[in-house]
Write a protein that holds these residues in place. Structure first.
Motif, short mmCIF file in Angstrom:
data_model
loop_
_atom_site.label_atom_id
_atom_site.label_comp_id
_atom_site.label_asym_id
_atom_site.label_seq_id
_atom_site.Cartn_x
_atom_site.Cartn_y
_atom_site.Cartn_z
N PHE A 89 0.84 -1.22 0.00
CA PHE A 89 0.00 0.00 0.00
C PHE A 89 0.87 1.25 0.00
O PHE A 89 0.45 2.31 0.46
N THR A 148 -0.41 -5.28 15.23
CA THR A 148 -0.89 -5.52 13.87
C THR A 148 -2.38 -5.90 13.85
O THR A 148 -2.96 -6.29 14.87
N ALA A 149 -2.95 -5.82 12.66
CA ALA A 149 -4.35 -6.18 12.47
C ALA A 149 -4.56 -7.68 12.65
O ALA A 149 -5.65 -8.12 13.03
N SER A 150 -3.52 -8.47 12.37
CA SER A 150 -3.64 -9.92 12.54
C SER A 150 -3.88 -10.26 14.00
O SER A 150 -4.69 -11.15 14.33
N HIS A 190 -8.11 -10.94 3.78
CA HIS A 190 -6.72 -11.22 4.15
C HIS A 190 -6.60 -12.57 4.89
O HIS A 190 -7.52 -12.99 5.61
N SER A 192 -5.19 -13.25 7.45
CA SER A 192 -5.19 -13.17 8.92
C SER A 192 -6.47 -13.78 9.50
O SER A 192 -6.49 -14.12 10.68
N THR A 243 -14.48 -6.72 4.67
CA THR A 243 -13.25 -5.96 4.48
C THR A 243 -13.53 -4.60 3.83
O THR A 243 -14.28 -4.52 2.86
N GLY A 245 -11.35 -2.19 2.03
CA GLY A 245 -10.00 -2.02 1.48
C GLY A 245 -9.29 -3.36 1.44
O GLY A 245 -8.41 -3.62 2.27
N THR A 247 -6.89 -6.55 0.30
CA THR A 247 -5.43 -6.55 0.16
C THR A 247 -4.98 -6.39 -1.29
O THR A 247 -4.00 -5.70 -1.55
N ASP A 272 -12.74 -5.49 8.82
CA ASP A 272 -11.30 -5.38 8.61
C ASP A 272 -11.03 -4.13 7.77
O ASP A 272 -11.07 -4.16 6.54
N ALA A 274 -8.14 -2.61 8.04
CA ALA A 274 -6.70 -2.47 8.30
C ALA A 274 -6.10 -1.45 7.34
O ALA A 274 -5.40 -0.53 7.76
N ASN A 301 -5.47 0.07 10.74
CA ASN A 301 -4.01 0.17 10.89
C ASN A 301 -3.54 1.57 10.52
O ASN A 301 -3.26 1.83 9.34
N HIS A 303 -0.78 2.56 10.78
CA HIS A 303 0.56 2.43 10.19
C HIS A 303 0.48 2.15 8.68
O HIS A 303 1.50 2.17 8.00
N LYS A 304 -0.71 1.88 8.18
CA LYS A 304 -0.84 1.72 6.73
C LYS A 304 -1.28 3.02 6.08
O LYS A 304 -0.77 3.41 5.05
C1 LIG Z 1 -6.98 -6.03 4.46
C2 LIG Z 1 -5.88 -6.46 5.38
N1 LIG Z 1 -6.17 -6.95 6.59
C3 LIG Z 1 -5.23 -7.36 7.44
C4 LIG Z 1 -3.90 -7.28 7.10
C5 LIG Z 1 -2.86 -7.74 8.08
O1 LIG Z 1 -2.23 -6.63 8.58
P1 LIG Z 1 -1.09 -6.74 9.69
O2 LIG Z 1 0.19 -6.82 8.94
O3 LIG Z 1 -1.24 -5.46 10.46
O4 LIG Z 1 -1.36 -7.94 10.51
C6 LIG Z 1 -3.53 -6.79 5.85
C7 LIG Z 1 -2.12 -6.70 5.46
O5 LIG Z 1 -1.75 -6.10 4.49
C8 LIG Z 1 -4.54 -6.37 4.97
O6 LIG Z 1 -4.26 -5.92 3.74
#
Ligand SMILES: Cc1ncc(COP(=O)(O)O)c(C=O)c1O
Length: 501
Positions: A89, A148-150, A190, A192, A243, A245, A247, A272, A274, A301, A303-304
């Protein structure tokens, strides 16, 4: 008496000199960054082979260590902050973000409870609430900062699991005759989601991937069919993950429709966001927040998208007490440090020790303000739309997905004929393979050149090139250069370019 070596820390006057040296090093690095290779072209293991493998017996001077960072480490980096880093991203590295991160280092606190770190705890609550306000979420939502989002989704689904199967935190899942739980998410979501299911003992296979529509959004009719089928087979629908946005294509699922289904079946709804959630600070993206009020949890996130350095992810839960109930556990040795607390963040997840992540968010968000971030995100959209126009004007390329956020997926489609005859052009026609391999090779060649960094992904089984913009250093000039680089790479490969029928 002989001088004994110091057993304490670096003397203050020496430390001051070193910190200045490091400050200069950081500023020099930022200045020269745009002229560095974006990525190394070393074989795996080359960096390690150039470093001594035996551990140091005696201490070394900082100057030597810093020189080795320059000599050995910097050339071995993929420079995510480089203006030509266009992978994933993009990457929001900024001056204030660096300063905020640095400021937290000498404080070096452990923010496990309010008592052990009052300012870190209260600042976390404050910045989480700033984000809540920016996202337009009601006060019913409380949040917690994770890395992290995970990790965020794992905690969210742990609460979903506890509410669907009470006492799981106490008794575990086995030997209780529980139903098999199902989690639904789109084929664009994702990985995750599966990781969380693995960690929580829910089982990777119980994450059911719902097909997406032509614009890569979850097909809600298909979700209904899958739930009905599962109910007949005695599975228990536990949660849906929508979701905002995705991945690959940054598509946005129809959250309100998914929320309706969750309400009907008493399922947990996790959003999600993130990547895409941060765009809610822009009035023109208010539509992405539709249905969020119905969610049980939302992950974003900063941070993204919102300029905070990695790692900084916020999980919001509707009624945060639900999360605390699942994870609070106070061992005797911490009891004294948990009383009279504003909040003890150790109660909101599996992590006990927590670093002071809120400081860097406070610094960058104060430095840019919402308006400053919004202006930068709008510039990313302007640049990506330029790229859309340029790609549309070159008939060899084709957009592979609608552009919703500053992410573009596109495909070299052959060097003649109609850009829409994709299926025919998928036939293998070069010695190196088919048009998928060709797209993949364009990205590989560019990344190996060190002049830009792109990613590739698959959409509907086809390989596509992908550019994501997130770096404030990436300007129109860089985006133009990236396109020229792609066109030049195609030309170089043209001798064996698949031509369209
Ligand atoms: C839509 C989405 N969800 C979750 C994640 C996981 O993010 P993280 O690296 O913060 O665990 C990503 C990672 O790019 C993502 O694109």
């Amino acid at each position: 008496m002989q001088d004994r070596p110091s057993l304490g820390d670096t003397p203050p006057e020496v430390f001051r000199k070193q910190v200045h040296q490091l400050a200069d090093w950081i500023a020099d690095f930022r200045e020269k960054l745009g002229g560095l290779r974006v990525a190394p072209n070393d074989k795996p293991g080359a960096i390690r082979a150039a470093l001594p493998s035996q551990p140091p017996e005696n201490g070394e001077p900082f100057e030597e260590i810093l020189a080795d960072i320059d000599r050995r480490i910097v050339p071995g980096m993929v420079h995510w902050s480089h203006p030509m880093f266009l992978g994933y991203f993009g990457w929001p590295q900024t001056g204030p973000g660096i300063l905020g991160e640095i400021a937290s280092v000498p404080l070096n606190v452990n923010a496990m409870t309010w008592r052990t770190s009052p300012a870190a705890t209260e600042l976390e609550t404050l910045v989480v609430d700033w984000l809540r306000q920016w996202m337009g979420l009601s006060e019913q939502f409380g949040g917690v900062v994770y890395d992290t989002a995970s990790v965020g989704i794992m905690h969210a689904l742990a609460v979903a699991r506890e509410e669907a199967a009470p006492s799981t935190r106490k008794l575990g899942l086995t030997g209780r005759n529980l139903p098999r739980f199902r989690i639904y998410t789109s084929d664009q979501a994702h990985s995750s989601v599966e990781k969380a299911a693995i960690a929580l003992g829910l089982g990777e296979e119980n994450v059911q991937r719902v097909p997406s529509d032509a614009e890569f959004r979850m097909d809600v009719a298909a979700l209904r069919v899958m739930i009905e089928r599962d109910l007949k087979e005695k599975f228990r629908p536990l949660a849906a993950v929508a979701t905002v946005g995705t991945t690959s294509a940054a598509s946005v699922d129809p959250v309100p429709d998914i929320a309706n289904i969750c309400r009907e079946h008493k399922m947990w709804l996790h959003v999600d966001g993130a990547y895409g959630g941060g765009f809610a600070i822009l009035s023109e993206y208010e539509w992405i927040t539709k249905g969020w009020g119905e969610a049980d949890s939302i992950v974003i996130n900063p941070h993204k998208t919102l300029f905070v350095p990695l790692d900084f992810s916020i999980l919001f839960v509707r009624d945060l007490e639900r999360l605390r109930r699942v994870f609070t556990l106070v061992p005797e040795y911490l009891r004294g440090d948990t009383i009279e607390a504003e909040k003890n963040y150790m109660d909101y997840g599996i992590q006990l020790g927590r670093r002071f992540r809120a400081l860097k968010a406070w610094v960058i968000w104060r430095s840019l303000g919402r308006a400053g971030m919004a202006a930068r995100l709008r510039e990313q959209m302007r640049l990506i739309n330029l790229l859309v126009d340029w790609i549309k004007a070159d008939k060899r390329f084709q957009l592979a997905a609608p552009v919703v956020m500053p992410v573009i997926c596109f495909r070299f489609n052959g060097s003649g004929g109609s850009p829409n005859r994709q299926s025919a052009s998928d036939r293998p026609r070069t010695s190196s393979g088919n048009i998928d391999d060709f797209n993949s090779e364009i990205v590989e060649r560019i990344n190996a050149s060190g002049r830009a960094y792109l990613t590739q992904t698959k959409l509907r089984g086809r390989t596509v090139m992908r550019i994501g913009l997130g770096n404030v250093l990436t300007t129109e000039h860089h985006v133009r250069r990236a396109l020229e680089l792609i066109q030049k790479t195609v030309q170089d490969m043209e001798g064996r370019a698949p031509s369209r029928p």
